[in-house]
Design a protein around this motif. Structure first.
Motif, PDB file in Angstrom:
ATOM      1  N   MET A   1       0.828  -1.179   0.000  1.00  0.00           N
ATOM      2  CA  MET A   1       0.000   0.000   0.000  1.00  0.00           C
ATOM      3  C   MET A   1       0.876   1.248   0.000  1.00  0.00           C
ATOM      4  N   LEU A   2       0.524   2.199  -0.822  1.00  0.00           N
ATOM      5  CA  LEU A   2       1.278   3.428  -0.927  1.00  0.00           C
ATOM      6  C   LEU A   2       0.924   4.337   0.239  1.00  0.00           C
ATOM      7  N   ASP A   3       1.910   4.619   1.085  1.00  0.00           N
ATOM      8  CA  ASP A   3       1.689   5.466   2.259  1.00  0.00           C
ATOM      9  C   ASP A   3       2.129   6.879   1.916  1.00  0.00           C
ATOM     10  N   LYS A   4       1.254   7.625   1.234  1.00  0.00           N
ATOM     11  CA  LYS A   4       1.614   8.990   0.854  1.00  0.00           C
ATOM     12  C   LYS A   4       0.933   9.997   1.762  1.00  0.00           C
ATOM     13  N   LYS A   5       1.633  11.115   1.979  1.00  0.00           N
ATOM     14  CA  LYS A   5       1.090  12.191   2.790  1.00  0.00           C
ATOM     15  C   LYS A   5       1.729  13.493   2.335  1.00  0.00           C
ATOM     16  N   PRO A   6       1.144  14.629   2.711  1.00  0.00           N
ATOM     17  CA  PRO A   6       1.720  15.916   2.316  1.00  0.00           C
ATOM     18  C   PRO A   6       3.145  16.062   2.842  1.00  0.00           C
ATOM     19  N   ILE A   7       4.000  16.708   2.064  1.00  0.00           N
ATOM     20  CA  ILE A   7       5.416  16.762   2.428  1.00  0.00           C
ATOM     21  C   ILE A   7       5.690  17.544   3.707  1.00  0.00           C
ATOM     22  N   TYR A   8       4.797  18.426   4.122  1.00  0.00           N
ATOM     23  CA  TYR A   8       5.041  19.170   5.365  1.00  0.00           C
ATOM     24  C   TYR A   8       4.922  18.276   6.596  1.00  0.00           C
ATOM     25  N   GLN A   9       4.357  17.082   6.465  1.00  0.00           N
ATOM     26  CA  GLN A   9       4.176  16.185   7.610  1.00  0.00           C
ATOM     27  C   GLN A   9       5.402  15.329   7.910  1.00  0.00           C
ATOM     28  N   PHE A  10       6.403  15.366   7.049  1.00  0.00           N
ATOM     29  CA  PHE A  10       7.612  14.582   7.295  1.00  0.00           C
ATOM     30  C   PHE A  10       8.537  15.334   8.245  1.00  0.00           C
ATOM     31  N   GLN A  11       9.517  14.632   8.793  1.00  0.00           N
ATOM     32  CA  GLN A  11      10.419  15.189   9.800  1.00  0.00           C
ATOM     33  C   GLN A  11      11.752  15.611   9.174  1.00  0.00           C
ATOM     34  N   ALA A  65      12.510  26.925   0.305  1.00  0.00           N
ATOM     35  CA  ALA A  65      11.561  27.014   1.415  1.00  0.00           C
ATOM     36  C   ALA A  65      10.149  27.193   0.860  1.00  0.00           C
ATOM     37  N   LEU A  66       9.225  26.411   1.407  1.00  0.00           N
ATOM     38  CA  LEU A  66       7.820  26.518   1.023  1.00  0.00           C
ATOM     39  C   LEU A  66       6.975  26.717   2.273  1.00  0.00           C
ATOM     40  N   ARG A  67       5.900  27.460   2.111  1.00  0.00           N
ATOM     41  CA  ARG A  67       4.940  27.591   3.198  1.00  0.00           C
ATOM     42  C   ARG A  67       4.123  26.305   3.299  1.00  0.00           C
ATOM     43  N   LYS A  68       3.543  26.091   4.452  1.00  0.00           N
ATOM     44  CA  LYS A  68       2.705  24.916   4.678  1.00  0.00           C
ATOM     45  C   LYS A  68       1.556  24.868   3.674  1.00  0.00           C
ATOM     46  N   GLU A  69       1.004  26.036   3.358  1.00  0.00           N
ATOM     47  CA  GLU A  69      -0.090  26.123   2.392  1.00  0.00           C
ATOM     48  C   GLU A  69       0.317  25.546   1.033  1.00  0.00           C
ATOM     49  N   GLU A  70       1.527  25.860   0.577  1.00  0.00           N
ATOM     50  CA  GLU A  70       2.012  25.359  -0.713  1.00  0.00           C
ATOM     51  C   GLU A  70       2.371  23.881  -0.637  1.00  0.00           C
ATOM     52  N   SER A  71       3.021  23.485   0.448  1.00  0.00           N
ATOM     53  CA  SER A  71       3.492  22.101   0.556  1.00  0.00           C
ATOM     54  C   SER A  71       2.379  21.107   0.881  1.00  0.00           C
ATOM     55  N   SER A  72       1.200  21.597   1.210  1.00  0.00           N
ATOM     56  CA  SER A  72       0.089  20.684   1.521  1.00  0.00           C
ATOM     57  C   SER A  72      -0.492  20.030   0.268  1.00  0.00           C
ATOM     58  N   PHE A  73      -0.129  20.524  -0.907  1.00  0.00           N
ATOM     59  CA  PHE A  73      -0.619  19.959  -2.167  1.00  0.00           C
ATOM     60  C   PHE A  73       0.379  19.017  -2.831  1.00  0.00           C
ATOM     61  N   ILE A  74       1.541  18.833  -2.202  1.00  0.00           N
ATOM     62  CA  ILE A  74       2.581  17.953  -2.743  1.00  0.00           C
ATOM     63  C   ILE A  74       2.620  16.715  -1.861  1.00  0.00           C
ATOM     64  N   TYR A  75       2.409  15.550  -2.464  1.00  0.00           N
ATOM     65  CA  TYR A  75       2.362  14.298  -1.706  1.00  0.00           C
ATOM     66  C   TYR A  75       3.599  13.462  -1.991  1.00  0.00           C
ATOM     67  N   ALA A  76       4.026  12.729  -0.978  1.00  0.00           N
ATOM     68  CA  ALA A  76       5.246  11.941  -1.095  1.00  0.00           C
ATOM     69  C   ALA A  76       5.176  10.720  -0.192  1.00  0.00           C
ATOM     70  N   LYS A  77       6.156   9.861  -0.401  1.00  0.00           N
ATOM     71  CA  LYS A  77       6.335   8.698   0.473  1.00  0.00           C
ATOM     72  C   LYS A  77       7.796   8.699   0.940  1.00  0.00           C
ATOM     73  N   LYS A  78       8.020   8.154   2.122  1.00  0.00           N
ATOM     74  CA  LYS A  78       9.366   8.121   2.693  1.00  0.00           C
ATOM     75  C   LYS A  78      10.183   7.036   1.990  1.00  0.00           C
ATOM     76  N   VAL A  79      11.429   7.356   1.707  1.00  0.00           N
ATOM     77  CA  VAL A  79      12.345   6.383   1.125  1.00  0.00           C
ATOM     78  C   VAL A  79      13.487   6.150   2.102  1.00  0.00           C
ATOM     79  N   HIS A  80      14.094   5.000   2.015  1.00  0.00           N
ATOM     80  CA  HIS A  80      15.188   4.670   2.912  1.00  0.00           C
ATOM     81  C   HIS A  80      16.448   5.360   2.445  1.00  0.00           C
ATOM     82  N   LYS A  81      17.275   5.769   3.392  1.00  0.00           N
ATOM     83  CA  LYS A  81      18.538   6.400   3.042  1.00  0.00           C
ATOM     84  C   LYS A  81      19.436   5.396   2.342  1.00  0.00           C
ATOM     85  N   GLU A  82      20.135   5.889   1.320  1.00  0.00           N
ATOM     86  CA  GLU A  82      21.046   5.025   0.574  1.00  0.00           C
ATOM     87  C   GLU A  82      22.320   4.816   1.378  1.00  0.00           C
ATOM     88  N   VAL A  83      22.814   3.597   1.341  1.00  0.00           N
ATOM     89  CA  VAL A  83      24.073   3.271   2.013  1.00  0.00           C
ATOM     90  C   VAL A  83      25.183   3.438   1.003  1.00  0.00           C
TER      91      VAL A  83
END
Length: 84
Positions: A1-11, A65-83
């Motif tokens: 399942m694709l776990d996508k969410k707005p980019i402002y919600q990531f850490q 830099a993007l405001r929360k308003e702008e970044s709420s329309f961009i969706y993404a999924k977390k990827v693992h860091k490359e070794v």
């Protein structure tokens, strides 16, 4: 399942892959695409202001830099860091 969410919600430090840009304003959509926020692009969350708005993203070796308003329309999924 694709776990996508707005980019402002990531850490800070998260590497994410953009899955979609779902803004209806054509001018803003073109601006975001031109800045590199395109589906398939991998970006990193660099910094958040103390109140969480705006947020700095590293896109193709450029910090944007993007405001929360702008970044709420961009969706993404977390990827693992490359070794390396």
């Amino acid at each position: 399942m694709l776990d996508k969410k707005p980019i402002y919600q990531f850490q800070i430090g998260d590497r994410i892959e953009i899955t979609s840009v779902e803004i209806r304003d054509d001018v803003m959509r073109r601006r975001l695409l031109d800045l590199g926020f395109v589906p398939g692009a991998t970006i990193e969350i660099v910094q958040k202001s103390p109140l969480g708005d705006p947020i700095a993203f590293k896109v193709f070796n450029t910090t944007i830099a993007l405001r929360k308003e702008e970044s709420s329309f961009i969706y993404a999924k977390k990827v693992h860091k490359e070794v390396v």
